[in-house]
Design an enzyme around this catalytic site. Sequence first.
Site, PDB file in Angstrom:
ATOM      1  N   ASP A   1      37.988  49.216  32.305  1.00  0.00           N
ATOM      2  CA  ASP A   1      37.312  49.443  33.587  1.00  0.00           C
ATOM      3  C   ASP A   1      37.588  50.860  34.105  1.00  0.00           C
ATOM      4  O   ASP A   1      36.924  51.314  35.038  1.00  0.00           O
ATOM      5  CB  ASP A   1      37.791  48.430  34.644  1.00  0.00           C
ATOM      6  CG  ASP A   1      36.763  47.344  34.913  1.00  0.00           C
ATOM      7  OD1 ASP A   1      35.587  47.545  34.550  1.00  0.00           O
ATOM      8  OD2 ASP A   1      37.142  46.313  35.497  1.00  0.00           O
TER       9      ASP A   1
ATOM     10  N   LYS B   1      28.876  39.866  31.744  1.00  0.00           N
ATOM     11  CA  LYS B   1      29.669  40.643  30.780  1.00  0.00           C
ATOM     12  C   LYS B   1      29.845  39.864  29.477  1.00  0.00           C
ATOM     13  O   LYS B   1      29.753  40.436  28.391  1.00  0.00           O
ATOM     14  CB  LYS B   1      31.027  41.017  31.410  1.00  0.00           C
ATOM     15  CG  LYS B   1      30.867  42.065  32.503  1.00  0.00           C
ATOM     16  CD  LYS B   1      32.110  42.242  33.368  1.00  0.00           C
ATOM     17  CE  LYS B   1      31.763  43.126  34.578  1.00  0.00           C
ATOM     18  NZ  LYS B   1      32.843  43.225  35.558  1.00  0.00           N
TER      19      LYS B   1
ATOM     20  N   GLN C   1      38.675  40.957  37.261  1.00  0.00           N
ATOM     21  CA  GLN C   1      37.560  40.956  38.204  1.00  0.00           C
ATOM     22  C   GLN C   1      38.087  41.035  39.631  1.00  0.00           C
ATOM     23  O   GLN C   1      38.897  40.206  40.044  1.00  0.00           O
ATOM     24  CB  GLN C   1      36.712  39.694  37.970  1.00  0.00           C
ATOM     25  CG  GLN C   1      35.387  39.697  38.656  1.00  0.00           C
ATOM     26  CD  GLN C   1      34.455  40.815  38.169  1.00  0.00           C
ATOM     27  OE1 GLN C   1      34.325  41.068  36.972  1.00  0.00           O
ATOM     28  NE2 GLN C   1      33.827  41.517  39.105  1.00  0.00           N
TER      29      GLN C   1
END
Length: 291
Positions: free
Chosen positions: A119, A52, A96
């Site tokens: 997200d 990312k 994460q």
Amino acid sequence: MEIIDGKKISAQVKEEIAIEVKKIVDAGERAPKLAAIIVGNDGASETYVGHKEKACNQVGFESVVLRFPETITQDELLAEVKKLNDDETVDGFIIQLPLPNHIDDQIIIEAIDPKKDVDGFHPVNMGRMVIGLPAYVSATPDGIVELIKRYNIETSGKNCVVIGRSNIVGKPIANLMLQKGMDSTVTICHSRTKNLKEIAAQADILIVALGAAEFVTADMVKDGATVIDVGITRVKSDKTKNGWKLLGDVKYDEVAPKCSFITPVPGGVGPMTIVSLMKNTLAARRKEYYK
Ligand code: NAD
């Protein structure tokens, strides 16, 4: 049969994002900024966050990775989330997953300001997506829609069958295929579905996300169908240098000849997930969905 090239499309979308970022910066404004929280020393998480960061560099975003030890408490992590919510220089951030067992993922996700939830895991974004409001859509389903659109695959009035009902893939992609604009007739199959083979064989568009290697065989696929294979299973192989290979949920060799379009594994849906995160971060910078 046409192979849907996720690598090519993801490179294209990244170039388009980079052009938009340049416009922002040329206008004297701040570049979009994505932050990532990573807890503990999970190797896979480090790899994903590394990808990312690299993608952020490629499109001209600023990025920052905040690392915390495995021992961080839930309250301490919530305080870090609040700091990012309040930081006006951060447009969006991700946490994460998975988090250590003593931390409740859902409590952390719900602490994220939905305006920064790039997200798309916060219930506000999920809910907005379901009722057709602008929202950050999670990366994998968004990537699938992008592939379908870029290959001009007809979706209106088509039978779309989704295999899998997870919150990160099955449920959101089924909803997106149903939305105005996509207009498919959607059926969702899952582990308790009785006549899955027959239902799958009716699909004009078959989206497979169950996580069982080569589950979908040729007899489950209609001639001329579009097949989107989300599954990734790592299996041992004596044909690769590292001793592993990736398999999708579709028995590619026998299914592909029947399809009009199919995504390979790897190189299909996988590469699209990062660009969807980049798209969401650009939208966050421009405050496109929330004022
Ligand atoms: P999950 O385990 O959360 O959900 C699997 C779903 O499949 C469940 O809803 C279950 O009901 C259904 N299922 C399981 N066995 C079944 C069966 N025999 N028949 C019918 N339905 C069955 O998985 P997930 O997170 O949605 O991921 C699915 C797959 O996609 C995994 O292989 C995962 O690695 C992969 N994945 C890939 C990407 C990507 O970037 N390409 C992203 C996310 C997930």
